[in-house]
Design an enzyme around this catalytic site. Structure first.
Site, PDB file in Angstrom:
ATOM      1  N   ASN A 167       0.787  -1.228  -0.162  1.00 21.76           N
ATOM      2  CA  ASN A 167       0.102  -0.139  -0.047  1.00 21.76           C
ATOM      3  C   ASN A 167       0.795   1.222   0.056  1.00 21.76           C
ATOM      4  O   ASN A 167       1.859   1.331   0.823  1.00 21.76           O
ATOM      5  CB  ASN A 167      -0.727  -0.058   1.261  1.00 21.76           C
ATOM      6  CG  ASN A 167      -1.866   0.928   1.171  1.00 21.76           C
ATOM      7  OD1 ASN A 167      -2.641   1.287   0.481  1.00 21.76           O
ATOM      8  ND2 ASN A 167      -1.711   1.773   2.479  1.00 21.76           N
ATOM      9  N   HIS A 172      -4.513   9.689  -2.039  1.00 21.92           N
ATOM     10  CA  HIS A 172      -4.571  11.230  -1.254  1.00 21.92           C
ATOM     11  C   HIS A 172      -4.336  12.266  -2.386  1.00 21.92           C
ATOM     12  O   HIS A 172      -3.170  12.325  -2.882  1.00 21.92           O
ATOM     13  CB  HIS A 172      -3.564  11.295  -0.186  1.00 21.92           C
ATOM     14  CG  HIS A 172      -3.876  10.340   0.836  1.00 21.92           C
ATOM     15  ND1 HIS A 172      -5.038  10.672   1.705  1.00 21.92           N
ATOM     16  CD2 HIS A 172      -3.410   9.287   1.541  1.00 21.92           C
ATOM     17  CE1 HIS A 172      -5.149   9.861   2.621  1.00 21.92           C
ATOM     18  NE2 HIS A 172      -4.037   8.946   2.610  1.00 21.92           N
ATOM     19  N   GLU A 222      -7.478   5.078   0.500  1.00 22.13           N
ATOM     20  CA  GLU A 222      -7.369   5.976   1.240  1.00 22.13           C
ATOM     21  C   GLU A 222      -7.819   7.388   0.544  1.00 22.13           C
ATOM     22  O   GLU A 222      -7.375   8.483   0.534  1.00 22.13           O
ATOM     23  CB  GLU A 222      -6.006   6.419   2.019  1.00 22.13           C
ATOM     24  CG  GLU A 222      -5.453   5.071   2.615  1.00 22.13           C
ATOM     25  CD  GLU A 222      -4.299   5.468   3.451  1.00 22.13           C
ATOM     26  OE1 GLU A 222      -3.663   6.616   3.537  1.00 22.13           O
ATOM     27  OE2 GLU A 222      -3.835   4.162   3.963  1.00 22.13           O
ATOM     28  N   ASP A 261      -8.892  10.606  -0.984  1.00 17.74           N
ATOM     29  CA  ASP A 261      -9.635  12.166  -0.465  1.00 17.74           C
ATOM     30  C   ASP A 261      -8.872  12.925  -1.665  1.00 17.74           C
ATOM     31  O   ASP A 261      -7.921  12.799  -2.305  1.00 17.74           O
ATOM     32  CB  ASP A 261      -9.606  12.388   0.852  1.00 17.74           C
ATOM     33  CG  ASP A 261      -8.141  12.378   1.396  1.00 17.74           C
ATOM     34  OD1 ASP A 261      -7.047  12.457   0.723  1.00 17.74           O
ATOM     35  OD2 ASP A 261      -7.771  12.369   2.837  1.00 17.74           O
TER      36      ASP A 261
HETATM   37  O1  9MR Z   1      -5.616   9.892   8.927  1.00 18.15           O
HETATM   38  C1  9MR Z   1      -4.363   9.592   9.938  1.00 18.15           C
HETATM   39  C2  9MR Z   1      -4.037  10.591  10.891  1.00 18.15           C
HETATM   40  O2  9MR Z   1      -5.213  10.506  11.687  1.00 18.15           O
HETATM   41  C3  9MR Z   1      -2.855  10.337  11.364  1.00 18.15           C
HETATM   42  O3  9MR Z   1      -2.741  11.288  12.383  1.00 18.15           O
HETATM   43  C4  9MR Z   1      -1.843  10.219  10.452  1.00 18.15           C
HETATM   44  C5  9MR Z   1      -0.508  10.259  11.305  1.00 18.15           C
HETATM   45  O4  9MR Z   1       0.520   9.685  10.317  1.00 18.15           O
HETATM   46  O5  9MR Z   1      -2.041   9.375   9.564  1.00 18.15           O
HETATM   47  C6  9MR Z   1      -3.151   9.362   9.133  1.00 18.15           C
HETATM   48  O6  9MR Z   1      -3.481   8.362   8.021  1.00 18.15           O
HETATM   49  C7  9MR Z   1      -2.500   8.186   7.121  1.00 18.15           C
HETATM   50  C8  9MR Z   1      -2.442   6.365   6.774  1.00 18.15           C
HETATM   51  O7  9MR Z   1      -2.210   5.850   7.932  1.00 18.15           O
HETATM   52  C9  9MR Z   1      -1.256   6.163   5.740  1.00 18.15           C
HETATM   53  N1  9MR Z   1      -1.329   6.910   4.522  1.00 18.15           N
HETATM   54  C10 9MR Z   1      -1.464   8.506   4.720  1.00 18.15           C
HETATM   55  C11 9MR Z   1      -2.468   8.799   5.764  1.00 18.15           C
HETATM   56  C12 9MR Z   1      -2.632  10.434   5.865  1.00 18.15           C
HETATM   57  O8  9MR Z   1      -1.618  10.961   6.575  1.00 18.15           O
END
Ligand code: 9MR
Length: 362
Positions: A209, A245, A274, A276
């Site tokens: 991923n 993203h 993921e 957005d």
């Molecule tokens: O959405 C997640 C956020 O709540 C956390 O603070 C953050 C920390 O790194 O991670 C975010 O999720 C990530 C995901 O686990 C991996 N890909 C990128 C996502 C956005 O940062």
């Protein structure tokens, strides 16, 4: 999405009255999950942990009932946003914290949803005891092995897909040296992580991923050659996922179907994990109608890419409401990245996704 198979399965299912969407009271394609082709899961991240901890609201999944209602109604897959990450689920060397992730898995079962497990081998959100500890190589290897056996084993049979290796390459297609397991043990540890996860839960589909793989380039090349190498070694790798993203600064990912197809050609599943679509907000903080239309078209580009590829079986957005999105916390001038407003009212992107799913289901 295998169209022939869908057509073949539809009739007997209808005859038996076995449409899960109807059983959940939202048939006729009124929700995303009901509109979707049967072999495509529609998912959302489940808000909690991570950036939410510093926000002026209580844990969303635990305390926001209207939020949970929408999550149950619209989606048939869920991904714990932070609750299965190392720092959350394994806060001390000899202590696991399964409660919050267990609650999500129970919720999913009660609502006819599958779960995407996220994640087992990553450079980020690792606990201090791991980041700051001093371990021999043998110890580090056994720490990773027992983490994977414990966590994957705990959820054995209840996880559709695991993001086993997350973000292991940098933008130049090199192994990320911030990943302590890779830095200390070498890239061969990736294959071991897949082998251990498969032993712990032989039915889960095991994924690579990453973000930044929505367009062809060196990073995608690196994943393709890793996937070929793992498959040649008979490592249990089952899928490749694009996080997606996106920012409206960089254009829509119009070559994504081609990227996914390269992995489909290797016999792998593919997934969007993921999605957005963030945008620069005007001074008012409210997106213009034109921005919302553009955003909807980006969402559609990504969904169309998944629908165009046979083995793309999971399409997940990284939260469904701006209320809890990570985006404004990490990109202060950008926002409005999800498909619903703070009060869960639907944006054009929601309707575009639903219409596109309905059209693909027929
Ligand atoms: O959405 C997640 C956020 O709540 C956390 O603070 C953050 C920390 O790194 O991670 C975010 O999720 C990530 C995901 O686990 C991996 N890909 C990128 C996502 C956005 O940062």
């Amino acid at each position: 999405m295998r169209k022939a198979l869908v057509a073949f399965l539809t009739l007997p299912l209808l005859a038996l009255g076995a449409q899960p969407a109807v059983a959940h009271g939202h048939g006729h394609g009124k929700t995303l999950r009901a509109a979707a082709p049967r072999d495509l899961r529609i998912g959302s991240a489940v808000a909690g942990g991570g950036h939410h901890v510093d926000q002026p609201y209580p844990d969303p999944f635990t305390y926001d009932r209207p939020y949970r209602k929408v999550l149950a109604r619209e989606f048939n897959s869920v991904s714990p946003e932070n609750q299965m990450k190392w720092e959350f689920i394994h806060p001390e060397r000899n202590r696991y914290n399964f409660g919050p992730a267990d609650a999500i898995v129970r919720f999913a079962r009660a609502n006819g949803q599958v779960v995407r497990g996220h994640t087992l081998l990553w450079h980020s959100q690792n606990p201090a005891w791991l980041n700051e500890g001093t371990f021999t190589k043998a110890e580090l290897r056994s720490i990773l092995k027992s983490h994977i056996f414990t966590v994957v084993g705990h959820y054995r049979g209840q996880i559709q897909q695991w993001d086993v290796a997350n973000e292991i390459f940098n933008e130049n297609g090199e192994y990320r040296q911030e990943n302590i397991f890779i830095a200390e043990l070498g890239p061969g540890i990736v294959a071991d992580a897949f082998r251990w996860a498969h032993q712990a839960d032989p039915k889960a589909q095991l994924f690579l991923n990453d973000y930044g793989v929505e367009w062809p380039g060196v990073k995608v090349d690196a994943y393709e050659s890793l996937a070929k190498q793992l498959l040649a070694q008979r490592v249990p790798l089952h899928g490749f996922a694009s996080q997606a993203h996106l920012s409206m600064r960089y254009g829509a990912p119009d070559q994504l179907a081609g990227v996914l197809q390269r992995f489909d050609d290797l016999g792998l599943h593919t997934a969007i994990t993921e999605l957005d679509v963030r945008m620069d907000l005007p001074a008012s903080g409210v997106p213009t109608a034109e921005q919302l239309t553009t955003q909807a078209s980006y969402y559609k580009t990504v969904l169309d890419a998944c629908l165009a590829v046979d083995g793309c079986n999971s399409f997940t957005i990284w939260g469904f409401t701006d209320k809890y999105s990570w985006v404004p916390v990490f990109f202060p001038s950008e926002g409005a990245a999800t498909i619903m407003w703070d009060d869960f009212a639907k944006k054009p992107a929601y309707y575009t996704l639903r219409d596109t799913l309905r059209a693909a289901r027929r």
